[in-house]
Design an enzyme around this catalytic site. Structure first.
Site: not given
Lengths: 411, 411
Positions: A156, A193, A406
Site C-alpha cells: 500500500t 501492523t 499521512n
C-alpha cells in the site's frame, strides 16, 4: 513516493517452496495500473498457523481467518491491497464469504481452508467482484516462483517490496522458508501492523507450527514500531506444505527440542529480516533505530520500556533532527510505567556512554554522539538498573515525511 | 516562534489574592533578555495541595515538593524556566536545597514550607547561583498583582502566557481563585506535562484542598494530551491563604457537600480553562480537538479510549491534513485495549453522523464533514456501544510545526 533511503539494495532471490504456488493480477480494487491481488495455493496436506491483530475493531477477513485457523489446514490465501474491508459491517462479512467461496470453487478445495487478507482504506465496502471476476485467471496463472511479484501486489504505502528466504536442516533434510510482508505505517505491536505470508516445505503439525510462529513473532514483529498505531488488519500466516522428507515431529514437540533448533532460528531470523524491512520502510523514515534495554525487572518490562522510547514523539523527532537529546530518553523511560531506578539509570548512544548513575557522565563530550546521530543507523542502549530483563526493539525517526504521507493521503 | 493561532485574544485581568504576593526577575538561568524566575510568597497559615508527574524519573524539585507537601503548609514557591533540574543526580538535589534554603532566608520562613519547580532542558546541572543571587531582590519586589508577569516568566516553548481567574461563594463570602500554567509539548497525563500554580483566599484544610485538586485535575489536566509524552517535572500546586472570612470547613468535608459546590465548580472550570490553553499552545497546533467518548464500560475506559484517539499519530495527522479519515478513529478505538463493540460503534464528526452500527451510514455525504475539518475547532464523538461510561478529552493536530520545534530545538 520515492523509495526509502533505508531500503535494502535489492529483492532477494527466492526459490520455489515445494507444494506452494502463487499468482498475482491487477484487479483495480482501488489502484490503477498495478497488481493488487495475490493468490497463494497449497497442495493438500498443508498445515497452517496464524497470528492476528489484537485490535478490538478487527477487520472482516481477520475474523474469517481466526475461525478458519481452527481447521489447521490451508489450501489457499487470497490477499488484496487498496481496501482493508474493515469496519464494513455485515456487507464486509459477505464480501469475505463471496471471495473465499470463489477461491474454493476456482481451486476445487474446501472453503474453510481458504484464508483471506485485505489491506488499505478502512470503512469503504470492498468491491469484491473485482476480485472474484479474476479468480479463474489467477488459478490458471499459479506457479512456484514469483514471490517478488507477490510482495509487490500486496503493497500500500510501502515504497519497496519486502521478502526474505532462509533454509534450515530438520534432521538431515534441508527445508526452505519463504516470506513476504507489507507495512510502513500503523505499525505497532501487537501485531506490528502489517500483512506477512510465509510458506515452508517443512512437515509440521499445525499446533507446533503455531507455537513456533508465536515465539518468533514475539522476537520480531512484536518488537518493532513506526508510529504506535495498531491496524485492524494485521495478519501473519505461515503454511507448511509438508513435502520435505524429514522425520515426523509430533504436535507436542518442545520448542527447545534440538531437532527444531535450526528451523526455529531460521524462522526467527526470517521474521526479524521482514520486520526490519518494515521499519526501514516506515513512513518518512530516514534513520533505522535499534534500542537495547537492559537491567529491567523482566523481559516484558524491558520490551515495554523499549517501546516507550521507540514510540515517544519527542525521542523520534530528536532522532530525525540528529539531536543527541538524551534527556528525552530519560523522560520516555520514566513514562513507561515500568520499574526503573532513576539514580542508577545509564544511557549510551552509538556505544558512547552519555549518562550513568542517574546523571550525565563527568566531562561528557557530545561531539562523537552528535556524529553518530548524523548516521543512518542509530543505536540507543539503556540500563534501568533494577533487574536482569533485556529486550531489543526497532523503530525509525518521526519526520516531515510522515506528516506529508499521512496528512495528505487517505491510506 | 509566532503565537499559536489558537491562542486566546488576551491575558485575563487577574485580581490580587489576599495573602499571596509574587515577583519575577530575569536571572539568565538559560534564556537571555527575559524573565525566567518567579517567586510566590504566602502569608502564614496558608495551606497547600499538590499533584505531580507519575514519571519514574521525576526531577529533583518534584521529589522535594512531594516531601514538603506532608507539612501541609506553604510560605513560598520558587519557579525557574530554562532548566528542569531533572536527571541531575546528587548535584540536582543539592541545587534544590540551596535554592529553597535561600528562599527561606529571604522570606524568613521555614525551609520545609518552600516549594520549588523547574522546567526546561533535562540532564544539565541547574546553575542555582543565578537564582539564589536574585532572591533578595525578588523578595523586595513582591506584590499582590503581576500574575501576567508570572505567567510570562515560567514559559519555555509556550507561545503565549496562560492564566485564568474565577470567583465563587463559600457560604456568603466570595473567594477568588487565580491560576497560571505553562506547557506546550511533552503533554500527556498523568499529569499533563506542565507546571501550574494556583492561589485562593479560601480557608481550606490541606487534606480537603488536596481532594478538591485531585478531583478537578481528573477532569481537566488529566484529559488533555499533545504528544503522549509525560514530563519528569509536572507540578500543580494550589495555595489557600485562608484570608477569606467564610465559615470553617473541616478536613473531612465531603466533595459533594453543598457548601463546596460553587468553589469546586470554579476550581474545575479554572483548571479546564488552563488545560485548554495548554492544548491551544500545543507545539505546532493549528486545530483544537474535542473528543467525546460514550458507551464505554466505565468512565476510566472512556477516558482511555479518548486518549488513544487523541494520541494516535494517524488521527492527529489526518486532523492536521483536514482529512475526515474516520477509519483511523476506528483503528484508534480498536487499539485502546478497552472493551468496544465493533458492530455497535458509532462515530460523529462535527455533529454529523459518519458511522453507526459498525459501518458507514447509508448515503454518507462527506461534504459537510470535510467542511468541518477545515475549521479551527474539531469535534469528534464516538459511542463504543458497550456501557454507560463517558469522558471528554482534548488534543491538537500533529503538524510540520511539531516536527520543526522538536527536531530543531533542544527544549
Amino acid at each position: 513516493m520515492p523509495v526509502s533511503p533505508l531500503a535494502p539494495k535489492s529483492f532477494p532471490e527466492m526459490p520455489a517452496v515445494a507444494g506452494a504456488r502463487l499468482a498475482t493480477r491487477a484487479c483495480g480494487v482501488k489502484y490503477k495500473d498495478r497488481t493488487d491481488v495475490c493468490l497463494f495455493a497449497f497442495d493438500p496436506g498443508t498445515t497452517v498457523a496464524g497470528v492476528f491483530t489484537k485490535s478490538k475493531t478487527a477487520s472482516a477477513p481477520v475474523e474469517w481467518c481466526r475461525r478458519a485457523l481452527k481447521g489447521k489446514k490451508a489450501r489457499a490465501i487470497i490477499v488484496n491491497a487498496g481496501n482493508a474491508n474493515a469496519f464494513t459491517g455485515r456487507a464486509g462479512k459477505k464480501s469475505v464469504d463471496r471471495v473465499v467461496d470463489g477461491v474454493a470453487g476456482a481451486l476445487d478445495c474446501p472453503k474453510g481452508q481458504v484464508f483471506a487478507a485485505s489491506t488499505g482504506v478502512i470503512g469503504e465496502p470492498l468491491p469484491d467482484q473485482t476480485i472474484t471476476n479474476a479468480l479463474k485467471a489467477l488459478a490458471g496463472d499459479l506457479k512456484g516462483d514469483g514471490w517478488d511479484g507477490a510482495a509487490q501486489a500486496i503493497m500500500t504505502t510501502d515504497t519497496f517490496p519486502k521478502g526474505a528466504t532462509r533454509s534450515a536442516l530438520i534432521g538431515e533434510q534441508e527445508v526452505t522458508l519463504n516470506g513476504i510482508a507489507k507495512g510502513s505505517g500503523m505499525i505497532a505491536p501487537d501485531m506490528a501492523t502489517m500483512l506477512s505470508f510465509l510458506a515452508t516445505d517443512a512437515k509440521l503439525p499445525a499446533p507446533l507450527l503455531q507455537r513456533l510462529l508465536e515465539d518468533a513473532i514475539g522476537r520480531s514483529f512484536n518488537c518493532i514500531t513506526v508510529d504506535g498505531d495498531t491496524s485492524t488488519s494485521d495478519t501473519v500466516l505461515i503454511a507448511a506444505t509438508g513435502q520435505a522428507r524429514h522425520p515426523k515431529l509430533s504436535a507436542d514437540t518442545k520448542l527447545g527440542d534440538p531437532r527444531l533448533k535450526a528451523f526455529r532460528a531460521a524462522l526467527t531470523d526470517l521474521l526479524m529480516d521482514l520486520a526490519h524491512q518494515v521499519v526501514r520502510d516506515g513512513e518518512g523514515a530516514q534513520k533505522f533505530v535499534t534500542i537495547d534495554v537492559a537491567g529491567a525487572a523482566s523481559k516484558n518490562a524491558a520490551r515495554k520500556i523499549g517501546l516507550a522510547i521507540a514510540n515517544s514523539p519527542l525521542v523520534k523527532t530528536a532522532i530525525a533532527g540528529e539531536d543527541p537529546n538524551w534527556g528525552r530518553i530519560v523522560m520516555a523511560v520514566g513514562k513507561a510505567g515500568e520499574k526503573a531506578d532513576r539514580d542508577r539509570l545509564a544511557i549510551s548512544i552509538g556505544g558512547v556512554e552519555v549518562a550513568r548513575r542517574g546523571e550525565v557522565v563527568p566531562g561528557y563530550d557530545e561531539a562523537p554522539v552528535a556524529r553518530h546521530m548524523k548516521g543512518q543507523d542509530i543505536a540507543i542502549a539503556v540500563d534501568v538498573g533494577v533487574g536482569r530483563g533485556r529486550a531489543r526493539v526497532w523503530t525509525c525517526g518521526l519526520t516531515h515525511g510522515y506528516i506529508d504521507i499521512n496528512a495528505d493521503y487517505r491510506s
